[in-house]
Design an enzyme around this catalytic site. Structure first.
Site, PDB file in Angstrom:
ATOM      1  N   GLU A   1     -10.208  12.329   7.397  1.00  0.00           N
ATOM      2  CA  GLU A   1     -10.113  13.665   6.782  1.00  0.00           C
ATOM      3  C   GLU A   1     -11.473  14.349   6.705  1.00  0.00           C
ATOM      4  O   GLU A   1     -11.598  15.541   6.996  1.00  0.00           O
ATOM      5  CB  GLU A   1      -9.542  13.549   5.372  1.00  0.00           C
ATOM      6  CG  GLU A   1      -8.118  13.050   5.284  1.00  0.00           C
ATOM      7  CD  GLU A   1      -7.769  12.730   3.843  1.00  0.00           C
ATOM      8  OE1 GLU A   1      -7.340  13.643   3.116  1.00  0.00           O
ATOM      9  OE2 GLU A   1      -7.959  11.566   3.437  1.00  0.00           O
TER      10      GLU A   1
ATOM     11  N   GLN B   1      -3.847   2.067  15.001  1.00  0.00           N
ATOM     12  CA  GLN B   1      -2.741   2.537  14.167  1.00  0.00           C
ATOM     13  C   GLN B   1      -1.927   3.630  14.862  1.00  0.00           C
ATOM     14  O   GLN B   1      -0.688   3.612  14.839  1.00  0.00           O
ATOM     15  CB  GLN B   1      -3.294   3.066  12.835  1.00  0.00           C
ATOM     16  CG  GLN B   1      -2.236   3.596  11.884  1.00  0.00           C
ATOM     17  CD  GLN B   1      -2.862   4.198  10.623  1.00  0.00           C
ATOM     18  OE1 GLN B   1      -4.072   4.154  10.439  1.00  0.00           O
ATOM     19  NE2 GLN B   1      -2.026   4.753   9.773  1.00  0.00           N
TER      20      GLN B   1
ATOM     21  N   LYS C   1      -4.133  -1.973  10.107  1.00  0.00           N
ATOM     22  CA  LYS C   1      -4.412  -2.054   8.669  1.00  0.00           C
ATOM     23  C   LYS C   1      -4.622  -3.488   8.182  1.00  0.00           C
ATOM     24  O   LYS C   1      -5.280  -3.713   7.163  1.00  0.00           O
ATOM     25  CB  LYS C   1      -3.236  -1.460   7.890  1.00  0.00           C
ATOM     26  CG  LYS C   1      -3.011   0.024   8.104  1.00  0.00           C
ATOM     27  CD  LYS C   1      -3.959   0.829   7.247  1.00  0.00           C
ATOM     28  CE  LYS C   1      -3.521   2.284   7.197  1.00  0.00           C
ATOM     29  NZ  LYS C   1      -4.343   3.052   6.259  1.00  0.00           N
TER      30      LYS C   1
ATOM     31  N   GLU D   1     -10.296   3.779   3.559  1.00  0.00           N
ATOM     32  CA  GLU D   1      -9.423   4.506   2.640  1.00  0.00           C
ATOM     33  C   GLU D   1      -9.837   4.136   1.229  1.00  0.00           C
ATOM     34  O   GLU D   1      -9.766   2.962   0.835  1.00  0.00           O
ATOM     35  CB  GLU D   1      -7.945   4.171   2.892  1.00  0.00           C
ATOM     36  CG  GLU D   1      -7.449   4.717   4.218  1.00  0.00           C
ATOM     37  CD  GLU D   1      -5.953   4.596   4.410  1.00  0.00           C
ATOM     38  OE1 GLU D   1      -5.413   5.345   5.243  1.00  0.00           O
ATOM     39  OE2 GLU D   1      -5.321   3.755   3.731  1.00  0.00           O
TER      40      GLU D   1
ATOM     41  N   THR E   1      -8.764  -5.777   3.780  1.00  0.00           N
ATOM     42  CA  THR E   1      -8.673  -4.880   2.624  1.00  0.00           C
ATOM     43  C   THR E   1      -9.621  -5.439   1.570  1.00  0.00           C
ATOM     44  O   THR E   1      -9.496  -6.599   1.180  1.00  0.00           O
ATOM     45  CB  THR E   1      -7.240  -4.821   2.068  1.00  0.00           C
ATOM     46  OG1 THR E   1      -6.362  -4.333   3.085  1.00  0.00           O
ATOM     47  CG2 THR E   1      -7.166  -3.917   0.851  1.00  0.00           C
TER      48      THR E   1
ATOM     49  N   ASP F   1       0.843  -1.189   0.000  1.00  0.00           N
ATOM     50  CA  ASP F   1       0.000   0.000   0.000  1.00  0.00           C
ATOM     51  C   ASP F   1       0.881   1.243   0.000  1.00  0.00           C
ATOM     52  O   ASP F   1       1.819   1.355   0.799  1.00  0.00           O
ATOM     53  CB  ASP F   1      -0.905   0.008   1.233  1.00  0.00           C
ATOM     54  CG  ASP F   1      -2.028   1.034   1.123  1.00  0.00           C
ATOM     55  OD1 ASP F   1      -2.426   1.352  -0.014  1.00  0.00           O
ATOM     56  OD2 ASP F   1      -2.514   1.505   2.162  1.00  0.00           O
TER      57      ASP F   1
ATOM     58  N   ARG G   1      -7.987   3.552  13.192  1.00  0.00           N
ATOM     59  CA  ARG G   1      -7.108   4.702  13.431  1.00  0.00           C
ATOM     60  C   ARG G   1      -6.543   4.747  14.840  1.00  0.00           C
ATOM     61  O   ARG G   1      -5.404   5.191  15.040  1.00  0.00           O
ATOM     62  CB  ARG G   1      -7.874   6.000  13.144  1.00  0.00           C
ATOM     63  CG  ARG G   1      -8.349   6.145  11.714  1.00  0.00           C
ATOM     64  CD  ARG G   1      -7.222   6.136  10.722  1.00  0.00           C
ATOM     65  NE  ARG G   1      -7.716   6.390   9.366  1.00  0.00           N
ATOM     66  CZ  ARG G   1      -6.954   6.355   8.282  1.00  0.00           C
ATOM     67  NH1 ARG G   1      -5.677   6.041   8.380  1.00  0.00           N
ATOM     68  NH2 ARG G   1      -7.464   6.608   7.088  1.00  0.00           N
TER      69      ARG G   1
ATOM     70  N   ASP H   1      -9.101   0.108   1.843  1.00  0.00           N
ATOM     71  CA  ASP H   1      -8.143  -0.362   2.840  1.00  0.00           C
ATOM     72  C   ASP H   1      -8.652   0.084   4.218  1.00  0.00           C
ATOM     73  O   ASP H   1      -8.315   1.162   4.698  1.00  0.00           O
ATOM     74  CB  ASP H   1      -6.753   0.195   2.554  1.00  0.00           C
ATOM     75  CG  ASP H   1      -5.679  -0.518   3.336  1.00  0.00           C
ATOM     76  OD1 ASP H   1      -5.855  -1.709   3.624  1.00  0.00           O
ATOM     77  OD2 ASP H   1      -4.651   0.111   3.658  1.00  0.00           O
TER      78      ASP H   1
ATOM     79  N   GLU I   1      -9.198   3.799  -2.434  1.00  0.00           N
ATOM     80  CA  GLU I   1      -7.957   3.661  -3.191  1.00  0.00           C
ATOM     81  C   GLU I   1      -8.208   2.971  -4.534  1.00  0.00           C
ATOM     82  O   GLU I   1      -9.292   2.448  -4.798  1.00  0.00           O
ATOM     83  CB  GLU I   1      -6.929   2.849  -2.386  1.00  0.00           C
ATOM     84  CG  GLU I   1      -6.688   3.374  -0.969  1.00  0.00           C
ATOM     85  CD  GLU I   1      -5.520   2.696  -0.289  1.00  0.00           C
ATOM     86  OE1 GLU I   1      -4.669   2.099  -0.998  1.00  0.00           O
ATOM     87  OE2 GLU I   1      -5.434   2.757   0.952  1.00  0.00           O
TER      88      GLU I   1
ATOM     89  N   HIS J   1      -3.974  14.114   0.444  1.00  0.00           N
ATOM     90  CA  HIS J   1      -4.193  13.256   1.610  1.00  0.00           C
ATOM     91  C   HIS J   1      -3.033  13.381   2.593  1.00  0.00           C
ATOM     92  O   HIS J   1      -3.245  13.546   3.807  1.00  0.00           O
ATOM     93  CB  HIS J   1      -4.347  11.804   1.153  1.00  0.00           C
ATOM     94  CG  HIS J   1      -4.405  10.811   2.274  1.00  0.00           C
ATOM     95  ND1 HIS J   1      -5.444  10.753   3.173  1.00  0.00           N
ATOM     96  CD2 HIS J   1      -3.533   9.834   2.648  1.00  0.00           C
ATOM     97  CE1 HIS J   1      -5.230   9.778   4.053  1.00  0.00           C
ATOM     98  NE2 HIS J   1      -4.074   9.205   3.753  1.00  0.00           N
TER      99      HIS J   1
END
Length: 403
Positions: A351, A233, A246, A192, A250, A120, A230, A226, A194, A127
């Site tokens: 975000e 992480q 993570k 996420e 996925t 990844d 948080r 993904d 992607e 971002h």
């Protein structure tokens, strides 16, 4: 024009033709197919019936996954694609192929390929800047290495799952606002949005792949979610980067769109400053104009633009192999979160809610900062196909469940 009626005004017309693996109620054996409109064409039966006469690899089309076919290379991919397009547009072929089509609504989709390795990246400047401002408000948002190389990390191939797979909320260590270290389910579960690239042709150990060899090795692409815990992480990632926050899941699409379907979606990639090192330089620097959509419980909350990505998939491939790391058929590497300059273009809920401080209101009037049990997230994307017709990438959906 195709003779398949459901494909005439569809974003899954003959200019698209993504590959997948499926089974039917009367035949539980997984097999390769291509999507055309609201139906799936059985490639195994096509090959066995001799209707793909110039296809040089009938044995690969009989496999229960894409890997053997992807390993054969660009010439074979293009030949088979051309043969399938011809079969679906020649009126005389309808009588031969009609029985080889199954309605999408009746089939069961399976993982389209066996994942070898998963990498990844972190390739959106918007971002990376947003996260830098959130986590380091008194410092430069981009770290010193960010514009010199495509930052990335190795994920876990065994937890890459197809669209529709339930997502179990992960457990792990996290640090509370009071400074206590606790264990339990993530309270800040995120997504996420992607784009992933699927490797077909492998390489030998010790042989880097140049950025200009991208199309010789990459078979196609898929949308990727993904999923990210948080809070787990944030506590674990110093100093070695993402791990348990993570690696629990996925999600990829059940359909892999071949690169040949996206020729008309190629655009000039953003200018890079400072100048990159020679191994990352591209003779033809291009990205893809993909228009993405993120829906949270059916409400569209974001429209990330893939065209803005600072590092291209060709540069990511070059960087991933420059140390001599070998490619394997089925390797998946993802772009990292796709975000644009505007607030409604952010590809993660971290975000969108600015670290949980600005809740999102959904269509039913409820508000969210991070994912709750029962929430469903769906990713979609479109791109320009031939003759000005839009094509769609296969959707990616997942619903969060508690342990």
């Amino acid at each position: 024009m195709t003779w398949v009626a459901s494909a005439v005004d569809s974003r899954y017309g003959v200019e698209n033709l993504p590959y997948g693996v499926y089974s039917t109620p009367d035949n539980a054996v997984p097999r390769l197919g291509v999507r055309i409109g609201d139906e799936v064409l059985d490639l195994r039966r096509l090959a066995e019936a001799g209707q793909c006469a110039n296809c040089p690899t009938c044995s690969a089309l009989r496999a229960p996954m894409l890997n053997p076919f992807m390993a054969l290379g660009r010439d074979v991919w293009s030949t088979v694609r051309g043969q399938v397009q011809s079969a679906l547009t020649e009126p005389d072929m309808e009588q031969h192929l009609r029985s080889m089509l199954s309605p999408i609504s009746t089939v069961t989709m399976h993982p389209p390929f066996m994942v070898a390795d998963y990498v990844d990246f972190y390739s959106s400047e918007h971002h990376a800047t947003n996260l830098g401002r959130l986590f380091r408000p008194d410092a430069e948002p981009l770290l010193p290495n960010w514009k010199h190389l495509p930052v990335g990390y190795h994920g876990r191939g065994g937890t890459v799952v197809p669209s529709g797979t339930p997502i179990v909320r992960p457990n792990g260590q996290r640090k509370t606002p009071d400074g206590d270290i606790v264990f339990g389910p993530s309270a800040r579960l995120d997504i996420e949005a992607e784009v992933g690239f699927v490797v077909g042709v492998p390489t030998a150990l010790g042989h880097p792949v140049s950025a200009d060899e991208f199309r010789d090795h990459v078979f196609g692409l898929t949308l990727v979610n993904d999923w990210s815990a948080r809070d787990i992480q944030a506590w674990e990632y110093v100093p070695l980067g993402p791990f348990l926050g993570k690696s629990f899941a996925t999600t990829v699409s059940a359909w892999v769109t071949p690169l040949d379907a996206l020729d008309d979606a190629e655009i000039t990639a953003p200018e890079q400053d400072p100048e990159v090192l020679p191994y990352l330089a591209e003779k033809d620097r291009y990205g893809y104009d993909l228009r993405m959509s993120v829906k949270w419980n059916g409400t569209e909350v974001s429209r990330p633009p893939f065209a803005d990505m600072y590092w291209t998939p060709a540069q990511q491939l070059a960087h991933m192999t420059v140390n001599g790391a070998a490619l394997r058929t089925g390797d998946l590497y993802a772009s990292g979160t796709v975000s644009g300059p505007a607030a409604h273009q952010r590809g993660s809920f971290l975000e969108l809610t600015w670290g949980g401080k600005e809740p999102i209101t959904l269509g039913d009037g409820s508000t969210r900062t991070f994912l709750e049990d029962g929430d469903t997230v769906e990713l979609n994307a479109t791109a320009m196909g031939t003759e000005g017709r839009l094509i769609a990438l296969g959707e990616v959906a997942g619903t969060v469940h508690s342990h």
